[in-house]
Design an enzyme around this catalytic site. Sequence first.
Site, PDB file in Angstrom:
ATOM      1  N   LYS A  97     -13.043  -0.915  15.766  1.00 23.58           N
ATOM      2  CA  LYS A  97     -11.387  -1.522  15.915  1.00 23.58           C
ATOM      3  C   LYS A  97     -10.819  -1.231  17.280  1.00 23.58           C
ATOM      4  CE  LYS A  97     -10.154  -1.063  11.066  1.00 23.58           C
ATOM      5  NZ  LYS A  97     -10.015  -0.353   9.697  1.00 23.58           N
TER       6      LYS A  97
ATOM      7  N   LYS B 194      -9.896  -4.571  19.302  1.00 18.95           N
ATOM      8  CA  LYS B 194      -8.290  -4.571  19.473  1.00 18.95           C
ATOM      9  C   LYS B 194      -8.045  -4.222  20.777  1.00 18.95           C
ATOM     10  CE  LYS B 194      -7.411  -4.282  14.515  1.00 18.95           C
ATOM     11  NZ  LYS B 194      -6.605  -4.299  13.568  1.00 18.95           N
TER      12      LYS B 194
ATOM     13  N   PHE C 112      -4.248   2.800  14.855  1.00 16.62           N
ATOM     14  CA  PHE C 112      -4.618   3.913  13.890  1.00 16.62           C
ATOM     15  C   PHE C 112      -5.870   3.279  12.993  1.00 16.62           C
ATOM     16  CE2 PHE C 112      -1.919   7.820  13.070  1.00 16.62           C
ATOM     17  CZ  PHE C 112      -1.010   7.672  14.166  1.00 16.62           C
TER      18      PHE C 112
ATOM     19  N   ASN D 211       0.764  -1.138  -0.047  1.00 20.76           N
ATOM     20  CA  ASN D 211      -0.073   0.186  -0.203  1.00 20.76           C
ATOM     21  C   ASN D 211       0.729   1.195   0.042  1.00 20.76           C
ATOM     22  OD1 ASN D 211       0.628   0.969   2.830  1.00 20.76           O
ATOM     23  ND2 ASN D 211      -0.238  -1.253   3.037  1.00 20.76           N
TER      24      ASN D 211
ATOM     25  N   LYS E  89      10.620 -15.696 -11.106  1.00 29.24           N
ATOM     26  CA  LYS E  89       9.735 -14.666 -11.536  1.00 29.24           C
ATOM     27  C   LYS E  89       8.532 -15.351 -12.285  1.00 29.24           C
ATOM     28  CE  LYS E  89       9.218 -10.702 -14.377  1.00 29.24           C
ATOM     29  NZ  LYS E  89       9.602  -9.963 -15.944  1.00 29.24           N
TER      30      LYS E  89
ATOM     31  N   ASP F  62      -3.584  -6.757   5.330  1.00 28.58           N
ATOM     32  CA  ASP F  62      -4.380  -7.653   5.497  1.00 28.58           C
ATOM     33  C   ASP F  62      -4.000  -9.223   5.166  1.00 28.58           C
ATOM     34  OD1 ASP F  62      -5.479  -6.181   7.775  1.00 28.58           O
ATOM     35  OD2 ASP F  62      -6.707  -5.112   6.242  1.00 28.58           O
TER      36      ASP F  62
END
Length: 405
Positions: free
Chosen positions: A338, A342, A324, A211, A290, A280
Amino acid sequence: MCSILQDKKIILGVSGGIAAYKSVELLRLIVKEEARVRVVMTRAATAFVGPMTFETLSGGPVLTDLFEENGASEIRHISWAEEADAVVIAPATANIIAKLTHGIADDPLTTLLLAVQTPVLICPSMNVRMYQNPITQENLKRLQLFGFHVLQPESGPMACGDNGPGRLPEPQTIVEHLRRVISPKDLEGESLLITAGPTQEPMDPVRFLSNPSSGKMGFALAKAACRRGAKVVLISGPTPLDSPSGVKVIRVRTAKEMEEAVLQYFDSASIIIKAAAVSDYRPVEVSGQKMKKGSENLVVELCRTPDILKRVGEIKEGRVLVGFAAETENVVENAETKLKEKNLDLIVANDVTRPDSGFGADTNRVTLIFRDGRGESFPLMSKEAIADLILDKVMEIKTLGFRQD
Ligand code: PMT
């Protein structure tokens, strides 16, 4: 932007070394942080850079002589010393260091330094042999014993042709140390474990799932915590950002590696902040070579990575735990879920659809949601300012103790 240097009265002392040209940029950076800067130069420094340059950039007179203007400056060096919040000497030559060590006050800078009672940051810069000379080394040690802060010079090629330690660090580095010197040390005694950046989950030797996290948010937290006196371990996924000085940085690639590093440093942490954007999912199969182009469509089977924050939430005991939430919709509701799932004390929710917030940007717009249900939204701020804000809230949680364990 609210900087720790804003409205602070800073004295910039410039002594006569070739690196004096860098103190012009240093002055510009400190002024940019909205500090009120006054400049004091030794006579030798004026041979390298004209006082007019500093006068123009600081917007005030530059002190160059003890006895100028019918003795007016003789009083000025005392009043400036009384008013100062901090002093930075850059470059600090072997001569100014020696004079200061022995209490000699025969120019405006050394005189001011004897009168000042606020933190002083000394940035030595000189020829490598002068720097390594046991006399200079002994003087620097003694100055540190007297309570002066010394920023180690950098190593590299010098103007005189020699190579080694003695180069003045870059102005940005000096500003970061100045912030550190001036900051309240309210995190002294705390050990922070912070995560930053993305993870990369490989598919083959050249492809991976990831990301756009740059690591800026987590690195800003690590720098701020270190500046405020904490011991900091920063576990970061791949990012080009330089390791902040004074911070122990562990570089990892995958979620699994990040989990292992977090659990390794978990025991010694009193505060854990997870700003990393952990993937995730990861590909089930990782090809050793490859992967070749084949049919039009390719189906890649993915499986869950460990939820590191959730695991830490299960075993956290008395530690303050901050997560976060990177959201694209229902930002607050999703973050609240969350926080509960958590077992967090605080969650920092950011809307990552906005170009000025979340991934990659220098700024962020966050809502802080606390364990007791309170929420506070903040306007667009620099990631540095948000880092300090989060640490303020963490210290409030520690001292007010409203966590419901
Ligand atoms: O790095 P920057 O470019 O500065 O960008 C900052 C940021 C957008 C990455 C940062 O502000 C941020 O939002 N970080 C969290 C990103 C994220 O993964 O959010 P999430 O909602 O998917 O995860 C929630 C929390 O669980 C996070 O604290 C995350 O670190 C943690 N997590 C998630 C998945 C997982 N497998 N393990 C985890 O520990």
